[in-house]
Scaffold this motif. Structure first.
Motif, mmCIF file in Angstrom:
data_model
loop_
_atom_site.group_PDB
_atom_site.id
_atom_site.type_symbol
_atom_site.label_atom_id
_atom_site.label_comp_id
_atom_site.label_asym_id
_atom_site.label_seq_id
_atom_site.Cartn_x
_atom_site.Cartn_y
_atom_site.Cartn_z
ATOM 1 N N GLU A 304 -1.690 4.761 3.701
ATOM 2 C CA GLU A 304 -2.241 5.663 4.711
ATOM 3 C C GLU A 304 -3.752 5.459 4.862
ATOM 4 O O GLU A 304 -4.294 5.496 5.980
ATOM 5 C CB GLU A 304 -1.942 7.109 4.330
ATOM 6 C CG GLU A 304 -0.472 7.455 4.482
ATOM 7 C CD GLU A 304 -0.177 8.885 4.016
ATOM 8 O OE1 GLU A 304 -1.131 9.553 3.553
ATOM 9 O OE2 GLU A 304 0.999 9.304 4.099
ATOM 10 N N ASP A 305 -4.456 5.279 3.727
ATOM 11 C CA ASP A 305 -5.895 5.040 3.785
ATOM 12 C C ASP A 305 -6.215 3.763 4.551
ATOM 13 O O ASP A 305 -7.173 3.703 5.352
ATOM 14 C CB ASP A 305 -6.496 4.969 2.391
ATOM 15 C CG ASP A 305 -6.403 6.303 1.659
ATOM 16 O OD1 ASP A 305 -6.286 7.334 2.358
ATOM 17 O OD2 ASP A 305 -6.478 6.304 0.397
ATOM 18 N N GLN A 306 -5.426 2.729 4.315
ATOM 19 C CA GLN A 306 -5.650 1.467 5.008
ATOM 20 C C GLN A 306 -5.413 1.632 6.534
ATOM 21 O O GLN A 306 -6.140 1.083 7.376
ATOM 22 C CB GLN A 306 -4.727 0.375 4.454
ATOM 23 C CG GLN A 306 -5.117 -0.077 3.052
ATOM 24 C CD GLN A 306 -4.150 -1.123 2.521
ATOM 25 O OE1 GLN A 306 -3.203 -1.488 3.226
ATOM 26 N NE2 GLN A 306 -4.392 -1.586 1.288
ATOM 27 N N ALA A 307 -4.401 2.429 6.878
ATOM 28 C CA ALA A 307 -4.104 2.657 8.312
ATOM 29 C C ALA A 307 -5.234 3.421 9.008
ATOM 30 O O ALA A 307 -5.627 3.140 10.160
ATOM 31 C CB ALA A 307 -2.790 3.412 8.441
ATOM 32 N N LYS A 308 -5.808 4.415 8.318
ATOM 33 C CA LYS A 308 -6.925 5.196 8.882
ATOM 34 C C LYS A 308 -8.142 4.296 9.083
ATOM 35 O O LYS A 308 -8.866 4.411 10.093
ATOM 36 C CB LYS A 308 -7.265 6.348 7.939
ATOM 37 C CG LYS A 308 -6.239 7.454 7.959
ATOM 38 C CD LYS A 308 -6.644 8.581 7.005
ATOM 39 C CE LYS A 308 -5.604 9.696 6.997
ATOM 40 N NZ LYS A 308 -5.953 10.775 6.078
ATOM 41 N N LYS A 309 -8.446 3.410 8.132
ATOM 42 C CA LYS A 309 -9.579 2.516 8.268
ATOM 43 C C LYS A 309 -9.425 1.600 9.475
ATOM 44 O O LYS A 309 -10.375 1.313 10.209
ATOM 45 C CB LYS A 309 -9.737 1.670 7.000
ATOM 46 C CG LYS A 309 -10.286 2.458 5.816
ATOM 47 C CD LYS A 309 -10.449 1.556 4.610
ATOM 48 C CE LYS A 309 -11.037 2.332 3.418
ATOM 49 N NZ LYS A 309 -11.204 1.480 2.233
#
Length: 314
Positions: A304-309
């Motif tokens: 999820e963090d990678q998708a937000k970035k």
């Protein structure tokens, strides 16, 4: 009807168990007895035999008037002593004008007289008359060698019988293996005539021979005497057949699924039915499952963090 008595104490039960028939019997004990009249030489003979059998013999010094082994009814006291003290061999000495220095050697089976050999004793030389190195004195209870010299021991019935009785009298306990270093005595029996046997006791001296087998030397240590065979009584065929019976050794019962290995020792096999683990309902409280959920949660949060970035970069 005879009343069968059962032992009332543990001590009596253990004593009866020791006397019970066994697959491997105990060593035979010898009873040495005096008759109504005995000469000084015969007393010495009985004492010498007792010293040779020390540890497996008992000597009674009381005179026994009722013992007449070759007469019917004269063996009652012998059988009573055998039943009382569990003896299977006996030596009985008596002296009379008709049979001077008389010695009766006998065996018992099931506390009854089995066979008898009567000999006259002549030319006795006791142990004290021999001079030798005391270091060669045989140990008490050691196993002996036997040497029967002369063809008469195989051809004359009386000497064949005497040979059997002497072997039973002096051989001690029956063993399967024998250490040569522990053999320190020899009984030598020489057939001088069809009725006379020269009996002597020798110590065994082992010397170096240059090979693995040592050289043996005999040192006479006594006693020595002449046996003149007089009477003998053989057992009947039915009694002999019964006494010669041997129990067949029963092999140990084989235990299922148990084997033995030289390295691993005792190995056992256990049967387990199919557990069907795939169809079992698993609880969610298992620590292993909680760890898996934590790992899955961290992976999902990282994704999820990678998708937000990526969204912010775009």
């Amino acid at each position: 009807m005879l009343k069968i008595k059962t032992p009332k104490t543990q001590r009596a039960a253990r004593a009866l168990e020791k006397r019970a028939p066994k697959l491997v019997e105990n060593g035979k004990k010898t009873l040495i007895l005096h008759g109504t009249k005995t000469s000084s030489m015969l007393n010495d003979v009985l004492t010498q035999i007792y010293h040779l059998k020390r540890g497996n013999a008992v000597k009674y010094t009381k005179k026994n008037k009722e013992i007449r082994p070759f007469e019917s009814g004269g063996e009652t006291s012998l059988e009573f002593y055998s039943l009382k003290s569990d003896y299977s061999l006996f030596v009985f000495g008596s002296h009379s004008k008709k049979r001077p220095n008389n010695l009766v050697l006998g065996r018992l089976y099931d506390h009854h007289v089995y066979d008898l050999v009567e000999v006259g004793v002549e030319n006795l030389k006791p142990m004290e008359s021999f001079v030798y190195d005391k270091k060669l004195t045989p140990k008490i209870g050691s196993k002996p060698f036997f040497a029967f010299i002369g063809e008469s021991f195989e051809s004359v019935e009386e000497l064949k019988h005497l040979k059997e009785v002497l072997l039973d009298l002096f051989r001690g306990e029956v063993v399967e293996n024998l250490n040569l270093a522990g053999v320190d005595r020899v009984y030598v029996c020489t057939a001088i005539s069809p009725t006379t046997v020269f009996f002597t006791h020798c110590a065994l001296r082992l010397k170096r021979s240059g090979t693995t087998i040592p050289r043996m030397e005999l040192v006479e240590i006594g006693p020595s005497m002449d046996f003149v065979v007089r009477r003998h009584h053989l057992p009947n065929d039915s009694l002999k057949k019964e006494a010669m019976k041997t129990a067949s050794q029963q092999s140990k019962k084989q235990v299922k699924n148990v084997s033995r290995d030289v390295v691993q020792g005792k190995i056992g096999k256990i049967y387990m039915s199919d557990q069907q683990v795939g169809g079992m309902a698993l609880s969610y409280d298992i620590k292993g499952l909680k760890r898996q959920r934590r790992e899955a949660k961290t992976k999902n949060s990282a994704k999820e963090d990678q998708a937000k970035k990526r969204k912010t970069d775009s």
